[in-house]
Design a protein around this motif. Structure first.
Motif, PDB file in Angstrom:
ATOM      1  N   VAL A 272       0.850  -1.204   0.000  1.00 49.09           N
ATOM      2  CA  VAL A 272       0.000   0.000   0.000  1.00 49.09           C
ATOM      3  C   VAL A 272       0.884   1.252   0.000  1.00 49.09           C
ATOM      4  O   VAL A 272       0.632   2.218  -0.742  1.00 49.09           O
ATOM      5  N   LEU A 273       1.942   1.214   0.809  1.00 49.28           N
ATOM      6  CA  LEU A 273       2.859   2.368   0.863  1.00 49.28           C
ATOM      7  C   LEU A 273       3.517   2.600  -0.490  1.00 49.28           C
ATOM      8  O   LEU A 273       3.681   3.747  -0.922  1.00 49.28           O
ATOM      9  N   LEU A 274       3.909   1.515  -1.151  1.00 49.71           N
ATOM     10  CA  LEU A 274       4.543   1.652  -2.468  1.00 49.71           C
ATOM     11  C   LEU A 274       3.595   2.362  -3.434  1.00 49.71           C
ATOM     12  O   LEU A 274       3.991   3.328  -4.112  1.00 49.71           O
ATOM     13  N   ALA A 275       2.350   1.908  -3.489  1.00 49.84           N
ATOM     14  CA  ALA A 275       1.385   2.521  -4.422  1.00 49.84           C
ATOM     15  C   ALA A 275       1.156   3.992  -4.081  1.00 49.84           C
ATOM     16  O   ALA A 275       1.128   4.857  -4.970  1.00 49.84           O
ATOM     17  N   GLY A 283       2.328  12.375  -9.093  1.00 47.10           N
ATOM     18  CA  GLY A 283       1.106  13.168  -9.179  1.00 47.10           C
ATOM     19  C   GLY A 283       0.043  12.475 -10.003  1.00 47.10           C
ATOM     20  O   GLY A 283      -0.629  13.103 -10.826  1.00 47.10           O
ATOM     21  N   ARG A 284      -0.099  11.143  -9.815  1.00 42.48           N
ATOM     22  CA  ARG A 284      -1.040  10.347 -10.615  1.00 42.48           C
ATOM     23  C   ARG A 284      -2.113   9.746  -9.714  1.00 42.48           C
ATOM     24  O   ARG A 284      -1.810   9.253  -8.627  1.00 42.48           O
ATOM     25  N   THR A 285      -3.345   9.746 -10.204  1.00 42.08           N
ATOM     26  CA  THR A 285      -4.425   9.168  -9.398  1.00 42.08           C
ATOM     27  C   THR A 285      -4.822   7.777  -9.905  1.00 42.08           C
ATOM     28  O   THR A 285      -5.670   7.121  -9.320  1.00 42.08           O
ATOM     29  N   ASP A 286      -4.184   7.342 -11.007  1.00 42.66           N
ATOM     30  CA  ASP A 286      -4.604   6.071 -11.627  1.00 42.66           C
ATOM     31  C   ASP A 286      -3.759   4.880 -11.164  1.00 42.66           C
ATOM     32  O   ASP A 286      -3.868   3.796 -11.720  1.00 42.66           O
ATOM     33  N   LEU A 287      -2.882   5.092 -10.162  1.00 48.10           N
ATOM     34  CA  LEU A 287      -1.950   4.022  -9.786  1.00 48.10           C
ATOM     35  C   LEU A 287      -2.301   3.342  -8.465  1.00 48.10           C
ATOM     36  O   LEU A 287      -1.476   2.636  -7.877  1.00 48.10           O
ATOM     37  N   GLY A 288      -3.507   3.576  -7.980  1.00 49.28           N
ATOM     38  CA  GLY A 288      -3.941   2.847  -6.781  1.00 49.28           C
ATOM     39  C   GLY A 288      -3.468   3.449  -5.487  1.00 49.28           C
ATOM     40  O   GLY A 288      -3.553   2.820  -4.431  1.00 49.28           O
ATOM     41  N   GLY A 289      -2.966   4.683  -5.541  1.00 50.98           N
ATOM     42  CA  GLY A 289      -2.437   5.311  -4.323  1.00 50.98           C
ATOM     43  C   GLY A 289      -3.498   5.638  -3.305  1.00 50.98           C
ATOM     44  O   GLY A 289      -3.187   5.880  -2.143  1.00 50.98           O
TER      45      GLY A 289
END
Ligand SMILES: Cc1cc2nc3c(=O)[nH]c(=O)nc-3n(C[C@H](O)[C@H](O)[C@H](O)COP(=O)(O)OP(=O)(O)OC[C@H]3O[C@@H](n4cnc5c(N)ncnc54)[C@H](O)[C@@H]3O)c2cc1C
Length: 293
Positions: A272-275, A283-289
């Motif tokens: 989860v931390l990696l994502a 600055g991406r919202t599509d990577l599961g962060g």
């Protein structure tokens, strides 16, 4: 419980401290801020015969920028790290991380050198040193050694320091143009030791990582500089590439279980931390962060 009886001496200089350590060998212990040493002595986990107090040695203090290098003396207290404008400018990862170390009373006494020499795998500062590619400067009677942070930490509460050496300072490369950082930890309460954490330093250019150092903590016996980062450098990161990096991370971590979390929970939190880290740095919202723990 109280500590076993011990003798106490205050070192007047680095040379004096090294003489005392050489004379007493494993029977002596260095005292810095005392925030880890004294609890360990009171619990009788260790019972040194002699305490060598280095707290008044002026040459171990100070924060200085010389060219591209930020030098932090071993006796720099946590509160000084937190408030330093030089650190906020040149190593902002540290400013953010130090706010998670314990509580104000402990940060007023605890020191950088003590934290690194103590080498608790759940500690924030050792991981930051690995992420920042720091050099640890140690000195013994035969001279000085300079050790890369990723080689300094060798196990749970274990480092490359010998009983006759002092940690003198840490040197950090100052943040370059396009530098970015990320710090986050999962802990039961703010100020507790982490259950899992990540300190990261990156150089981002044209929406890609030109460099990425991911230092996970509390998921192994020492800070882990993750090879998973190599999958993310010099590529356009997609969800598939991130999933691949996450699988590599899964293989390289050796988390332990304790009363706070199972090993599999720690693995999950690390991913989860990696994502979150990669999403935030790019600055991406599509990577599961945004995925919750
Ligand atoms: C309630 C509590 C909560 C805490 N929570 C956290 C936390 O969330 N995160 C965290 O990172 N830490 C935490 N700590 C630990 C705190 O940050 C300590 O200050 C730090 O780990 C040790 O620093 P010190 O200067 O007090 O070292 P000391 O306690 O004086 O020494 C620690 C060890 O390092 C050795 N040593 C010290 N300085 C040197 C040197 N210059 N050269 C060689 N050996 C040296 C000592 O001999 C000893 O073995 C907590 C402590 C307490 C009591």
């Amino acid at each position: 419980m109280k500590a076993a009886a011990f003798s106490y001496t205050r070192a007047t200089s680095v040379v004096n401290a090294l003489e005392l350590l050489a004379a007493h060998g494993d029977r002596a212990k260095v005292l810095s801020g005392g925030q880890s040493l004294m609890p360990a002595m009171n619990l009788r986990l260790i019972s040194p015969e002699l305490i060598v107090d280095i707290g008044e040695i002026a040459e171990l203090r100070g924060i200085a920028v010389r060219g591209d290098i930020l030098t932090l003396g071993a006796l720099t207290r946590h509160v000084e790290l937190l408030k330093s404008p030089e650190i906020a400018t040149h190593a902002p990862l540290l400013t953010e991380a130090i706010a998670h170390v314990a509580h104000p009373a402990i940060r007023n006494r605890g020191t950088l050198g003590g934290s690194l020499a103590h080498a608790d795998p759940a500690s924030e500062l050792p991981a930051c040193m690995v992420a920042l590619n720091a050099t640890v400067v140690v000195r013994g009677q035969t001279g000085e050694r300079r050790i890369a942070a990723e080689e300094f930490f060798t196990g749970i509460y274990e480092t490359a320091l010998s009983a006759q050496e002092l940690l003198i300072a840490v040197e950090l490369p100052v943040a370059q143009e396009n530098s970015a950082y990320f710090f986050h930890e999962f802990a039961r309460r703010h100020g507790d030791y982490a259950i899992a954490g990540l300190a990261a330093q990156a150089i981002v250019h044209a929406d890609r990582f030109a460099d990425l150092r991911l230092a996970f903590f509390a998921v192994g016996d020492r800070p882990v500089l993750a090879n998973a980062a190599n999958r993310l450098v010099d590529v356009a990161v997609t969800p598939v590439i991130l999933a691949d990096a996450s699988a590599v991370l899964d293989e390289e971590l050796q988390p332990h279980k304790d009363h706070q979390a199972s090993a599999s929970m720690r693995r999950h939190l690390a991913k989860v931390l990696l994502a979150r880290c990669i999403s935030a740095l790019l600055g991406r919202t599509d990577l599961g962060g945004g995925e919750s723990a």
